[in-house]
Write a protein that holds these residues in place. Structure first.
Motif, PDB file in Angstrom:
ATOM      1  N   GLU A 289      -3.393 -29.494  -8.238  1.00  0.00           N
ATOM      2  CA  GLU A 289      -4.738 -29.213  -7.961  1.00  0.00           C
ATOM      3  C   GLU A 289      -5.490 -30.253  -8.407  1.00  0.00           C
ATOM      4  O   GLU A 289      -6.947 -29.905  -8.512  1.00  0.00           O
ATOM      5  CB  GLU A 289      -5.038 -27.825  -8.745  1.00  0.00           C
ATOM      6  N   ASP A 319      -4.172 -31.049  -1.208  1.00  0.00           N
ATOM      7  CA  ASP A 319      -5.619 -30.929  -0.890  1.00  0.00           C
ATOM      8  C   ASP A 319      -6.046 -32.194  -0.214  1.00  0.00           C
ATOM      9  O   ASP A 319      -5.725 -33.208  -0.453  1.00  0.00           O
ATOM     10  CB  ASP A 319      -6.359 -30.663  -2.055  1.00  0.00           C
ATOM     11  N   ASP A 320      -6.921 -32.089   0.860  1.00  0.00           N
ATOM     12  CA  ASP A 320      -7.628 -33.257   1.308  1.00  0.00           C
ATOM     13  C   ASP A 320      -9.197 -33.114   1.419  1.00  0.00           C
ATOM     14  O   ASP A 320      -9.810 -33.600   2.137  1.00  0.00           O
ATOM     15  CB  ASP A 320      -7.059 -33.970   2.533  1.00  0.00           C
ATOM     16  N   ARG A 321      -9.596 -32.646   0.281  1.00  0.00           N
ATOM     17  CA  ARG A 321     -11.088 -32.741   0.059  1.00  0.00           C
ATOM     18  C   ARG A 321     -11.259 -33.560  -1.049  1.00  0.00           C
ATOM     19  O   ARG A 321     -10.540 -33.890  -1.938  1.00  0.00           O
ATOM     20  CB  ARG A 321     -11.493 -31.095  -0.281  1.00  0.00           C
ATOM     21  N   GLY A 324      -9.362 -36.234  -2.747  1.00  0.00           N
ATOM     22  CA  GLY A 324      -8.140 -36.020  -1.815  1.00  0.00           C
ATOM     23  C   GLY A 324      -8.114 -36.752  -0.715  1.00  0.00           C
ATOM     24  O   GLY A 324      -7.274 -36.979  -0.004  1.00  0.00           O
TER      25      GLY A 324
END
Ligand code: TXA
Ligand code: MG
Length: 342
Positions: A289, A319-321, A324
């Motif tokens: 995370e 995650d790719d936010r 990320g």
């Protein structure tokens, strides 16, 4: 060429080391220096011979432009045709720091530095050693990542030593890089402005200053070779270990099942949380995370893949936010865009 190793322990007490690095740079030599993102291979950005020497030392294609590093905003006007208003707002919010801005270049920037383009990429790093060396050199410094072209970017002095010993005049050891992935690159030369490479200054952060900023399609998609790329760096295979790298996107239970079903020998690049169940040789690149921890360890992990002589490696992506996005962008390139969605 003999490569001198210069070690910094405390910027305040290392006047001699900082001055030696700055003198070498002013005289046109090549010096690898730490920044907050990755180590850079620096040379005088205004000296065509020095810039050309960077390409030779890295084995870098000469049409791939270099980022010009400054220590103060007053160094920028001579390097560009005009300073857009947006630059001052961006600088106020994110400099010094991991952001690079592309503007129209002036004649002061040689073609060797701009890769023949009529634009120039400029960044003001926040690392105290980078700052002190640029300031003392008294010239803007061109600095791509200090790795051999195609291999993962260096996040500690040892990575530079492994890649560049015998190819550069000096390597300054300033410890491990805080961010671990290269700066966010954005261009102010298009309408709307666009992100060409995601980094620690994220899309969300940039939108606060430039509400209409977009992400160039090349960031997450494979561009065919004949399509004109906005940033030459996008078209080259990057960050690649010698192993075949395959990204696997999915929650932990699905990933666990996936790797248990794969035949033959392979390695796994995963998160701390995956350690208890992985039975294959594995390398951890951060916490599930915590994309910032993944960014920090990613390039070292990719280098480790080759040291362990893995031939095939499955990488758990999450995650790719936020930052990320930068991790995912680098992984896509390391994998040659090979990705399995579970
Ligand atoms: O964090 C960083 O940016 C590090 C440290 C050392 O500052 N530097 C770095 O440089 O990553 P490099 O050369 O490895 O990556 C620069 C990227 C390349 O993809 C290049 O094509 C792009 O920026 N670039 C540079 N100048 C450009 C320009 N005028 N137009 C479009 N893209 C440009
Ligand atoms: Mg690079």
């Amino acid at each position: 060429m003999q490569t001198k190793l210069l070690t910094i322990t405390n910027t305040a007490n290392d006047e001699d080391v900082l001055n030696e690095a700055a003198d070498l740079l002013r005289e046109g030599h090549l010096v690898a220096i730490p920044t907050e993102t990755v180590y850079g291979l620096a040379a005088n950005a205004l000296d065509p011979k020095a810039s050309s020497a960077i390409y030779a030392a890295k084995g870098r294609p000469s049409d791939n432009p270099l980022i010009v590093h400054v220590s103060d905003i007053s160094e920028i006007p001579p390097l560009v045709k005009h300073v857009p208003d947006a630059l001052y707002k961006l600088a106020e919010a994110f400099w010094p720091g991991p952001m690079t801005v592309i503007m129209e270049k002036s004649d002061a920037v040689p073609d060797e530095t701009s890769g023949g383009l009529d634009t120039v990429a400029i960044r003001m790093p926040s690392h105290p050693v980078a700052y002190e060396i640029i300031r003392r050199a008294g010239v803007p410094l061109a600095a791509p990542s200090a790795n051999l072209s195609g291999s993962p970017s260096p996040t500690c002095a040892q990575h530079c030593i492994d890649d560049l010993t015998g190819r550069v005049d000096a390597i300054v050891d300033g410890g491990a890089c805080e961010v671990g992935v290269e700066s966010t690159v954005l261009t102010l030369c298009t309408t709307p402005p666009a992100i060409l490479r995601p980094g620690a200054v994220t899309l969300e952060m940039l939108k606060e200053i430039l509400p209409d900023i977009t992400v160039d399609p090349g960031v997450f998609h494979h561009l065919s070779d004949d399509r004109k790329v906005v940033s030459p760096g996008m078209k080259y295979k990057h960050y690649s270990p010698k192993a075949r790298v395959v990204l696997v996107r999915g929650e932990q239970a699905k990933f666990k099942k996936f790797i248990s079903e794969q035949p033959g020998k392979f390695g796994v690049l995963c998160f701390t949380e995956d350690e208890p169940y992985v039975t294959q040789p594995y390398i951890v690149y951060g916490k599930q995370e915590d994309a910032a921890s993944q960014a920090k360890h990613l390039f070292d992990a990719l280098r480790e893949v080759d040291k362990e002589q893995m031939k095939l490696v499955y990488v758990r992506v999450a995650d790719d936010r936020g930052i990320g996005q930068a991790v995912y962008n680098r992984l896509l390139r390391a994998a040659g865009f090979e990705e399995i969605k579970l």
